[in-house]
Design a protein around this motif. Sequence first.
Motif, PDB file in Angstrom:
ATOM      1  N   THR A 151       2.561  -6.416   5.006  1.00 47.59           N
ATOM      2  CA  THR A 151       3.361  -5.733   6.023  1.00 47.59           C
ATOM      3  C   THR A 151       3.361  -4.235   5.749  1.00 47.59           C
ATOM      4  O   THR A 151       3.210  -3.418   6.651  1.00 47.59           O
ATOM      5  CB  THR A 151       4.818  -6.239   5.993  1.00 47.59           C
ATOM      6  OG1 THR A 151       4.798  -7.657   6.033  1.00 47.59           O
ATOM      7  CG2 THR A 151       5.613  -5.697   7.151  1.00 47.59           C
ATOM      8  N   HIS A 152       3.566  -3.899   4.465  1.00 42.31           N
ATOM      9  CA  HIS A 152       3.665  -2.495   4.054  1.00 42.31           C
ATOM     10  C   HIS A 152       2.496  -2.163   3.129  1.00 42.31           C
ATOM     11  O   HIS A 152       1.882  -3.075   2.561  1.00 42.31           O
ATOM     12  CB  HIS A 152       5.004  -2.259   3.339  1.00 42.31           C
ATOM     13  CG  HIS A 152       6.181  -2.644   4.181  1.00 42.31           C
ATOM     14  ND1 HIS A 152       6.984  -3.736   3.887  1.00 42.31           N
ATOM     15  CD2 HIS A 152       6.652  -2.104   5.329  1.00 42.31           C
ATOM     16  CE1 HIS A 152       7.912  -3.842   4.835  1.00 42.31           C
ATOM     17  NE2 HIS A 152       7.744  -2.870   5.713  1.00 42.31           N
ATOM     18  N   PRO A 153       2.223  -0.880   2.930  1.00 42.97           N
ATOM     19  CA  PRO A 153       1.039  -0.502   2.154  1.00 42.97           C
ATOM     20  C   PRO A 153       1.015  -0.997   0.705  1.00 42.97           C
ATOM     21  O   PRO A 153      -0.055  -1.019   0.105  1.00 42.97           O
ATOM     22  CB  PRO A 153       1.057   1.031   2.226  1.00 42.97           C
ATOM     23  CG  PRO A 153       1.780   1.333   3.503  1.00 42.97           C
ATOM     24  CD  PRO A 153       2.832   0.279   3.612  1.00 42.97           C
ATOM     25  N   ASP A 154       2.169  -1.400   0.127  1.00 45.20           N
ATOM     26  CA  ASP A 154       2.150  -1.829  -1.277  1.00 45.20           C
ATOM     27  C   ASP A 154       2.319  -3.338  -1.475  1.00 45.20           C
ATOM     28  O   ASP A 154       2.225  -3.838  -2.594  1.00 45.20           O
ATOM     29  CB  ASP A 154       3.251  -1.093  -2.071  1.00 45.20           C
ATOM     30  CG  ASP A 154       4.615  -1.190  -1.401  1.00 45.20           C
ATOM     31  OD1 ASP A 154       4.723  -1.827  -0.332  1.00 45.20           O
ATOM     32  OD2 ASP A 154       5.594  -0.635  -1.942  1.00 45.20           O
ATOM     33  N   ASP A 155       2.553  -4.091  -0.404  1.00 37.36           N
ATOM     34  CA  ASP A 155       2.868  -5.523  -0.554  1.00 37.36           C
ATOM     35  C   ASP A 155       1.735  -6.315  -1.207  1.00 37.36           C
ATOM     36  O   ASP A 155       1.985  -7.200  -2.037  1.00 37.36           O
ATOM     37  CB  ASP A 155       3.177  -6.157   0.814  1.00 37.36           C
ATOM     38  CG  ASP A 155       4.481  -5.649   1.410  1.00 37.36           C
ATOM     39  OD1 ASP A 155       5.380  -5.271   0.636  1.00 37.36           O
ATOM     40  OD2 ASP A 155       4.591  -5.630   2.651  1.00 37.36           O
ATOM     41  N   ILE A 156       0.513  -6.041  -0.824  1.00 37.46           N
ATOM     42  CA  ILE A 156      -0.619  -6.838  -1.326  1.00 37.46           C
ATOM     43  C   ILE A 156      -0.766  -6.673  -2.837  1.00 37.46           C
ATOM     44  O   ILE A 156      -0.905  -7.659  -3.567  1.00 37.46           O
ATOM     45  CB  ILE A 156      -1.931  -6.438  -0.609  1.00 37.46           C
ATOM     46  CG1 ILE A 156      -1.817  -6.723   0.894  1.00 37.46           C
ATOM     47  CG2 ILE A 156      -3.133  -7.164  -1.213  1.00 37.46           C
ATOM     48  CD1 ILE A 156      -2.957  -6.149   1.731  1.00 37.46           C
ATOM     49  N   GLY A 178      10.962  -8.464   8.215  1.00 34.84           N
ATOM     50  CA  GLY A 178       9.681  -7.811   8.521  1.00 34.84           C
ATOM     51  C   GLY A 178       8.516  -8.552   7.905  1.00 34.84           C
ATOM     52  O   GLY A 178       7.485  -8.779   8.539  1.00 34.84           O
ATOM     53  N   HIS A 179       8.670  -8.941   6.642  1.00 37.18           N
ATOM     54  CA  HIS A 179       7.608  -9.695   5.956  1.00 37.18           C
ATOM     55  C   HIS A 179       7.398 -11.061   6.610  1.00 37.18           C
ATOM     56  O   HIS A 179       6.276 -11.521   6.768  1.00 37.18           O
ATOM     57  CB  HIS A 179       7.983  -9.925   4.488  1.00 37.18           C
ATOM     58  CG  HIS A 179       7.915  -8.696   3.629  1.00 37.18           C
ATOM     59  ND1 HIS A 179       8.275  -8.710   2.303  1.00 37.18           N
ATOM     60  CD2 HIS A 179       7.524  -7.425   3.891  1.00 37.18           C
ATOM     61  CE1 HIS A 179       8.114  -7.494   1.790  1.00 37.18           C
ATOM     62  NE2 HIS A 179       7.667  -6.695   2.740  1.00 37.18           N
ATOM     63  N   ARG A 180       8.512 -11.704   6.974  1.00 35.28           N
ATOM     64  CA  ARG A 180       8.411 -13.059   7.530  1.00 35.28           C
ATOM     65  C   ARG A 180       7.722 -13.040   8.895  1.00 35.28           C
ATOM     66  O   ARG A 180       6.864 -13.857   9.185  1.00 35.28           O
ATOM     67  CB  ARG A 180       9.816 -13.661   7.644  1.00 35.28           C
ATOM     68  CG  ARG A 180       9.814 -15.166   7.706  1.00 35.28           C
ATOM     69  CD  ARG A 180      11.191 -15.749   7.413  1.00 35.28           C
ATOM     70  NE  ARG A 180      12.209 -15.360   8.370  1.00 35.28           N
ATOM     71  CZ  ARG A 180      13.306 -14.671   8.067  1.00 35.28           C
ATOM     72  NH1 ARG A 180      13.526 -14.297   6.825  1.00 35.28           N
ATOM     73  NH2 ARG A 180      14.184 -14.343   8.990  1.00 35.28           N
TER      74      ARG A 180
HETATM   75 ZN    ZN Z   1       6.887  -4.865   2.134  1.00 32.90          ZN
END
Ligand code: ZN
Length: 233
Positions: free
Chosen positions: A13-18, A119-121
């Motif tokens: 979702t966000h640039p650091d999640d992965i 947001g993630h879900r």
């Molecule tokens: Zn995130």
Amino acid sequence: MNKEAKRVLSFGTHPDDIEIGCGGTEVLLAQNGYMITHVILTSGEAGSDRIAPWELSAIREKEAIEAAKVIGAGGVEFMRYPDGLTGFTREMKVDIIRLIRRLKPHVLFVHERNESSLGHRVAGELVLESMQAASGPWFQEAGGGPWSPDVVLGYEVWHPLGRYELAVDIGATLETKLKALACHRSQTAGVRYDEAIRGLARWRGVMSLSGGDAEVFEVIKASPDVLLGSLVR
Ligand SMILES: [Zn+2]
């Protein structure tokens, strides 16, 4: 799984999640010849009360590109949906179907399905719904032929999974994962990501592998070939 052409598609979702969720496992896969692409759904422009959203999205996209290089990923795609997803549209679904059919991943990483963050879900649902649709004749406006990954793994971010089916030993790649995370300077300035990640990896390692460091995953899909291949060698 066909060992000749191996492609990984990871959605965050966000640039650091992965990097947080599956960075250590990705480094292992990259070292084993997998071609990895990151797809960042929002550029995380809501992630600061000090930097304006338009500035922050540019900063965070640069950080994501830098981090992907450290991981060994070959490319990063930015979807630039608004940060703080509360739902998704048919157009967004068509975008993701198109991407899956174009990049034809064998392995797909996405947020685990019980994420506490809305947001993630929502992002996870968008990806899994699109993955399902990409596998059949539907949504022809997305182009390409039907494609379905062999393995789909759900990763945890800051809300640890209550149950998981797979633990991966990341003892050899934890330092690279931390180096990738350190690229997200706009986020790490105020929070010790490194300590949180070290703590989580060690906890996962002790509880699942009797030592070391680990990342754990919800197995959302494992094709019969992959399952049988691991049972009957
Ligand atoms: Zn995130």
